[in-house]
Design a protein around this motif. Structure first.
Motif, mmCIF file in Angstrom:
data_model
loop_
_atom_site.group_PDB
_atom_site.id
_atom_site.type_symbol
_atom_site.label_atom_id
_atom_site.label_comp_id
_atom_site.label_asym_id
_atom_site.label_seq_id
_atom_site.Cartn_x
_atom_site.Cartn_y
_atom_site.Cartn_z
ATOM 1 N N ASP A 251 0.817 -1.223 0.000
ATOM 2 C CA ASP A 251 0.000 0.000 0.000
ATOM 3 C C ASP A 251 0.846 1.266 0.000
ATOM 4 O OD1 ASP A 251 1.036 0.005 2.557
ATOM 5 O OD2 ASP A 251 -0.902 0.199 3.576
ATOM 6 N N THR A 252 2.160 1.129 -0.276
ATOM 7 C CA THR A 252 3.067 2.273 -0.162
ATOM 8 C C THR A 252 3.862 2.489 -1.444
ATOM 9 O OG1 THR A 252 3.301 1.823 2.207
ATOM 10 C CG2 THR A 252 4.923 3.285 1.224
ATOM 11 N N VAL A 253 4.081 3.759 -1.785
ATOM 12 C CA VAL A 253 4.951 4.128 -2.895
ATOM 13 C C VAL A 253 5.963 5.144 -2.365
ATOM 14 C CG1 VAL A 253 3.371 5.952 -3.700
ATOM 15 C CG2 VAL A 253 5.052 4.970 -5.277
ATOM 16 N N SER A 254 7.241 4.991 -2.764
ATOM 17 C CA SER A 254 8.309 5.811 -2.204
ATOM 18 C C SER A 254 9.215 6.361 -3.290
ATOM 19 C CB SER A 254 9.164 4.987 -1.226
ATOM 20 O OG SER A 254 8.369 4.420 -0.200
ATOM 21 N N CYS A 255 9.734 7.567 -3.071
ATOM 22 C CA CYS A 255 10.699 8.184 -3.969
ATOM 23 C C CYS A 255 12.032 7.458 -3.846
ATOM 24 C CB CYS A 255 10.856 9.664 -3.621
ATOM 25 S SG CYS A 255 12.158 10.505 -4.554
ATOM 26 N N CYS A 256 12.629 7.128 -4.983
ATOM 27 C CA CYS A 256 13.899 6.397 -4.979
ATOM 28 C C CYS A 256 15.071 7.283 -4.556
ATOM 29 C CB CYS A 256 14.181 5.811 -6.361
ATOM 30 S SG CYS A 256 12.998 4.556 -6.885
ATOM 31 N N ARG A 257 14.916 8.592 -4.632
ATOM 32 C CA ARG A 257 16.018 9.499 -4.300
ATOM 33 C C ARG A 257 16.014 9.907 -2.832
ATOM 34 N NH1 ARG A 257 15.997 14.269 -8.594
ATOM 35 N NH2 ARG A 257 17.791 14.896 -7.323
ATOM 36 N N CYS A 258 14.870 10.343 -2.338
ATOM 37 C CA CYS A 258 14.843 10.864 -0.963
ATOM 38 C C CYS A 258 14.089 9.969 0.007
ATOM 39 C CB CYS A 258 14.242 12.266 -0.936
ATOM 40 S SG CYS A 258 12.460 12.311 -1.248
ATOM 41 N N GLY A 259 13.354 8.999 -0.506
ATOM 42 C CA GLY A 259 12.640 8.071 0.357
ATOM 43 C C GLY A 259 11.279 8.557 0.815
ATOM 44 N N ARG A 260 10.854 9.746 0.391
ATOM 45 C CA ARG A 260 9.541 10.235 0.805
ATOM 46 C C ARG A 260 8.468 9.250 0.363
ATOM 47 N NH1 ARG A 260 7.418 16.498 0.384
ATOM 48 N NH2 ARG A 260 5.431 16.205 1.487
ATOM 49 N N SER A 261 7.585 8.887 1.290
ATOM 50 C CA SER A 261 6.644 7.793 1.042
ATOM 51 C C SER A 261 5.199 8.228 1.237
ATOM 52 C CB SER A 261 6.943 6.612 1.972
ATOM 53 O OG SER A 261 8.249 6.113 1.766
ATOM 54 N N PHE A 262 4.334 7.528 0.507
ATOM 55 C CA PHE A 262 2.897 7.777 0.583
ATOM 56 C C PHE A 262 2.169 6.436 0.684
ATOM 57 C CE2 PHE A 262 4.916 11.104 -1.797
ATOM 58 C CZ PHE A 262 4.305 12.275 -1.380
ATOM 59 N N ARG A 263 1.105 6.425 1.471
ATOM 60 C CA ARG A 263 0.260 5.244 1.562
ATOM 61 C C ARG A 263 -1.025 5.513 0.801
ATOM 62 N NH1 ARG A 263 -3.462 2.910 5.273
ATOM 63 N NH2 ARG A 263 -3.221 4.620 6.754
ATOM 64 N N TYR A 264 -1.417 4.551 -0.022
ATOM 65 C CA TYR A 264 -2.652 4.666 -0.796
ATOM 66 C C TYR A 264 -3.680 3.733 -0.181
ATOM 67 C CZ TYR A 264 -5.677 4.900 -4.946
ATOM 68 O OH TYR A 264 -6.731 5.099 -5.820
ATOM 69 N N THR A 265 -4.818 4.286 0.233
ATOM 70 C CA THR A 265 -5.794 3.508 0.995
ATOM 71 C C THR A 265 -6.898 2.939 0.113
ATOM 72 O OG1 THR A 265 -7.405 5.257 1.484
ATOM 73 C CG2 THR A 265 -5.394 5.202 2.829
ATOM 74 N N GLU A 266 -7.720 2.099 0.733
ATOM 75 C CA GLU A 266 -8.841 1.502 0.012
ATOM 76 C C GLU A 266 -9.928 2.514 -0.337
ATOM 77 O OE1 GLU A 266 -9.567 0.759 4.471
ATOM 78 O OE2 GLU A 266 -7.880 0.811 3.060
ATOM 79 N N HIS A 267 -9.809 3.731 0.194
ATOM 80 C CA HIS A 267 -10.760 4.802 -0.117
ATOM 81 C C HIS A 267 -10.164 5.818 -1.099
ATOM 82 C CE1 HIS A 267 -13.450 3.255 2.933
ATOM 83 N NE2 HIS A 267 -12.458 3.258 3.803
ATOM 84 N N LYS A 268 -9.115 5.417 -1.812
ATOM 85 C CA LYS A 268 -8.439 6.262 -2.809
ATOM 86 C C LYS A 268 -7.821 7.521 -2.177
ATOM 87 C CE LYS A 268 -11.947 6.460 -5.857
ATOM 88 N NZ LYS A 268 -12.080 7.849 -5.942
#
Length: 416
Positions: A251-268
């Motif tokens: 459920d997570t996507v992260s920047c390959c350079r700085c590592g900043r991450s986001f979680r994408y939920t079941e509610h978009k």
């Protein structure tokens, strides 16, 4: 009569076998849609079973064309990208069974228009997604006013078919389907009498309103074990790093350079795990990314590549015929004004200049078609290949060049 002046008879496009195949395939198509999309609701359109229509739909899922066939209750002739006619025996089978109407994506195609006229004269109904693209963001994408001319030329009632929930269930960038609700239904029919009384701009505005669906923000419930998987096919701009690559897992996507991450939920919903949120949805990030690209000057990015994608396959495409493999294991280098292709040995085998290119389009989830100087070049990537950035940066270059040459300033359209 001079034989040279005789008209070539139109191809018999609408054939009895199409009705037979449809009757045999209908229960299979319906069952397949129910299995793949358990939350699907398709509202029948009884009028479609007796009359001719041109169906206009917003494009959300890979099975939208099946929804239309179920709703209509008889064969429909779909306008589809010419790429489906470049796959050898598979394309020949499609042509024999359902006879799609191929069209050059994002380009004027008089051949496709003539084929539409033939289908209508022979009693067939037509279906087209005016966007010409399945949405990446969840919003109905831009489409050309040329659709108005086609409808008025064909003189068929325009049935507006809305698809809602499809982006939540199967986003274009995703590798899996989610459990959630989809609805497909004819929301209105615009008769020839109605649209003939409108000028082109007025009719175009009505179509845009009728087909507008925005599912780019939080809402609904779409269950998946890996909701963020393959978001790197969509995003290539980090709010901290600018142009960057991403990697997703679960459920997570992260920047390959700085590592900043986001979680994408079941509610978009997007949750910024850094604690300094800039946006809370796919639509918000998509808008941020486009604004970032539009703020760049392509000439600042001509010395070093912005992106380097390895492990790609290169094809040359014979339109309406087949794809011919050109090279495998190639690397694409994306600059502000061009694409360079390196072979497996690191040597440049192709340089594609944007100012000599007619257009670049995304096909499916991870392929590019490049229409360049009478040639069609296709780049096919791996599962995590981001094709969208090539289209966006190509259009940014074209818009910047137009501004410098005295064209319209402030053009923000980036191809989708």
């Amino acid at each position: 009569m001079d034989p040279k002046k005789e008209k070539t008879p139109a191809r018999q496009w609408v054939l009895k076998r199409h009705s037979i195949i449809y009757k045999l395939a209908y229960p299979v198509i319906k069952a397949l849609c129910r299995i793949l999309y358990p939350g699907l609701e398709i509202v029948p359109f009884p009028e479609g079973r007796t009359g001719q229509y041109i169906y206009l739909y917003n494009h959300q899922t890979p099975l939208d064309q099946f929804f239309i066939s179920i709703i209509n209750g008889k064969p429909v002739y779909h306008i589809a990208t010419e790429d489906i006619m470049s796959n050898g025996w598979v394309s020949r089978l499609l042509a024999w069974t359902v006879a799609p109407i191929p069209i050059l994506k994002q380009m004027k195609d008089t051949r496709a228009v003539k084929n539409c006229i033939t289908v209508v004269k022979q009693g067939g109904s037509i279906a087209v997604a005016p966007e010409g693209n399945r949405t990446f963001s969840g919003r109905t994408t831009n489409f050309n006013i040329g659709i108005v001319k086609l409808i008025k030329l064909l003189k068929l009632p325009a049935a507006i078919l809305r698809i809602e929930g499809g982006y939540g269930v199967e986003p274009r960038w995703a590798g899996n389907r989610r459990r959630g609700k989809i609805k497909a239904y004819v929301s209105e029919v615009i008769t020839p009498e109605e649209y003939s009384a409108m000028d082109a701009e007025e009719f175009f505005a009505r179509l845009k309103t009728a087909l507008w669906v925005d599912e780019s923000g939080p809402g609904g419930e779409y269950l998946s074990k890996a909701p963020a998987e393959y978001l790197e096919r969509l995003f290539y701009v980090c709010p901290d790093c600018g142009f960057s690559g991403f990697e997703s897992k679960g459920d997570t996507v992260s920047c390959c350079r700085c590592g900043r991450s986001f979680r994408y939920t079941e509610h978009k919903e997007l949750i910024d795990l850094s604690g300094k949120p800039v946006f809370d949805s796919i639509g918000g990030w998509y808008d941020y990314q486009e604004a970032f690209v539009n703020s760049t000057d392509p000439e600042d990015n001509t010395d070093r590549p912005l992106f380097r994608d390895a492990g790609l396959a290169l094809y040359t495409v014979r339109l309406y015929d087949r794809k011919v493999p050109a090279a495998d294991g190639v690397t694409a280098l994306l600059f502000g004004d061009r694409i360079e292709i390196e072979g497996a040995d690191g040597e440049t085998i192709e340089t594609i200049l944007f100012d000599e290119t007619d257009t670049i389009t995304v096909l499916g989830k991870k392929k590019l078609n490049i229409y360049n100087g009478g040639r069609v070049i296709q780049i096919a990537g791996g599962d995590r290949f981001n094709a969208l950035k090539y289209v966006n940066l190509y259009y940014r270059f074209k818009n910047a060049q137009a501004e410098k040459n005295g064209g319209t300033e402030g053009v923000k359209f980036l191809g989708l």
